[in-house]
Design a protein around this motif. Structure first.
Motif, PDB file in Angstrom:
ATOM      1  N   ASP A  80      -2.561  49.825   8.901  1.00 22.60           N
ATOM      2  CA  ASP A  80      -2.514  51.245   8.512  1.00 22.60           C
ATOM      3  C   ASP A  80      -1.261  51.533   7.690  1.00 22.60           C
ATOM      4  O   ASP A  80      -1.321  52.227   6.669  1.00 22.60           O
ATOM      5  CB  ASP A  80      -2.539  52.148   9.752  1.00 22.60           C
ATOM      6  N   ARG A  83      -1.496  50.044   4.169  1.00 25.50           N
ATOM      7  CA  ARG A  83      -2.366  50.840   3.295  1.00 25.50           C
ATOM      8  C   ARG A  83      -1.656  52.112   2.823  1.00 25.50           C
ATOM      9  O   ARG A  83      -1.787  52.512   1.661  1.00 25.50           O
ATOM     10  CB  ARG A  83      -3.664  51.176   4.025  1.00 25.50           C
ATOM     11  N   GLN A  84      -0.893  52.729   3.711  1.00 30.91           N
ATOM     12  CA  GLN A  84      -0.125  53.923   3.327  1.00 30.91           C
ATOM     13  C   GLN A  84       0.942  53.568   2.290  1.00 30.91           C
ATOM     14  O   GLN A  84       1.122  54.285   1.292  1.00 30.91           O
ATOM     15  CB  GLN A  84       0.525  54.540   4.565  1.00 30.91           C
ATOM     16  N   GLN A  85       1.645  52.460   2.513  1.00 28.38           N
ATOM     17  CA  GLN A  85       2.694  52.037   1.592  1.00 28.38           C
ATOM     18  C   GLN A  85       2.110  51.660   0.228  1.00 28.38           C
ATOM     19  O   GLN A  85       2.705  51.953  -0.809  1.00 28.38           O
ATOM     20  CB  GLN A  85       3.465  50.854   2.182  1.00 28.38           C
ATOM     21  N   ALA A  88       1.256  54.838  -1.621  1.00 27.58           N
ATOM     22  CA  ALA A  88       2.475  55.487  -2.110  1.00 27.58           C
ATOM     23  C   ALA A  88       3.018  54.754  -3.336  1.00 27.58           C
ATOM     24  O   ALA A  88       3.446  55.386  -4.311  1.00 27.58           O
ATOM     25  CB  ALA A  88       3.534  55.524  -1.008  1.00 27.58           C
TER      26      ALA A  88
END
Length: 197
Positions: A80, A83-85, A88
């Protein structure tokens, strides 16, 4: 009620054989060049690879289910975060260099289940696409430095790509799969259920 047989099972044995052939060919080339990834100043697990086969997705899921509950949860959290990094980094226009969530203490937690590109990455190779000219890749930057001056070794990925495409097409036909797949390992982990679907 009779359980539904897993249509993937017959293909997994063939995939394991194909992986063993890949590993043997890679090892032969690596030995020729004296190139081994331990102690590498870079890490290919930071490279954003996309994977395109449902069969490898299912095999990775099989390995994931064999991990202890706590480790599965840790890897889900890392997936998770990755995927966020990545999202961004893309928003800022930067190429993502984010560690694969399966990498723990410098080694893949599902090494035996790792996908094809993870097995073949790094060493100079050639590919012979149908109907197009053959091309050669110099390998990763670390390989290029370490193998400089050594005699060339013909490492042809084409037979492995062909065999994987054949397996994938057979699975898709048998399972009635029509959708294409393009996922990172982190994306795949986000889809995993603990119980077979």
């Amino acid at each position: 009620m009779t359980p539904t047989p897993d249509i993937t099972a017959p293909f997994i044995g063939r995939l394991k054989t194909l992986y063993a052939d890949m590993d043997a060919a890679y090892r032969k080339a690596a030995d020729h060049y004296g190139f081994h990834c331990r102690g590498c100043e870079d890490n290919c697990c930071l490279t954003r690879f996309f994977h395109h086969t449902h069969l490898e997705h299912r095999y990775l899921r099989e390995g994931f289910r064999r991990l202890p509950d706590a480790l599965r949860e840790e890897i889900r959290e890392r997936a998770d975060l990755a995927r966020q990094q990545t999202a961004a980094a893309e928003k800022e226009g930067a190429p993502p260099r984010i560690m694969c969530p399966l990498n723990g203490e410098g080694w893949c937690r599902l090494y035996d289940y790792r996908p094809m590109i993870c097995r073949l990455h790094g060493i100079a190779h050639e590919v012979h696409p149908p109907g197009r000219p053959a091309f050669r890749s110099p390998g990763c930057a670390v390989f290029s430095r370490r193998a400089a001056g050594r005699d060339d070794f013909r490492f042809d990925r084409t037979p492995f790509y062909r065999a994987m495409a054949l397996l994938e097409n057979e699975l898709r036909q048998a399972a009635g799969i029509t959708v294409k797949l393009k996922m990172t390992v982190a994306d795949m982990i986000a889809t995993f259920e603990d119980r077979p679907s």
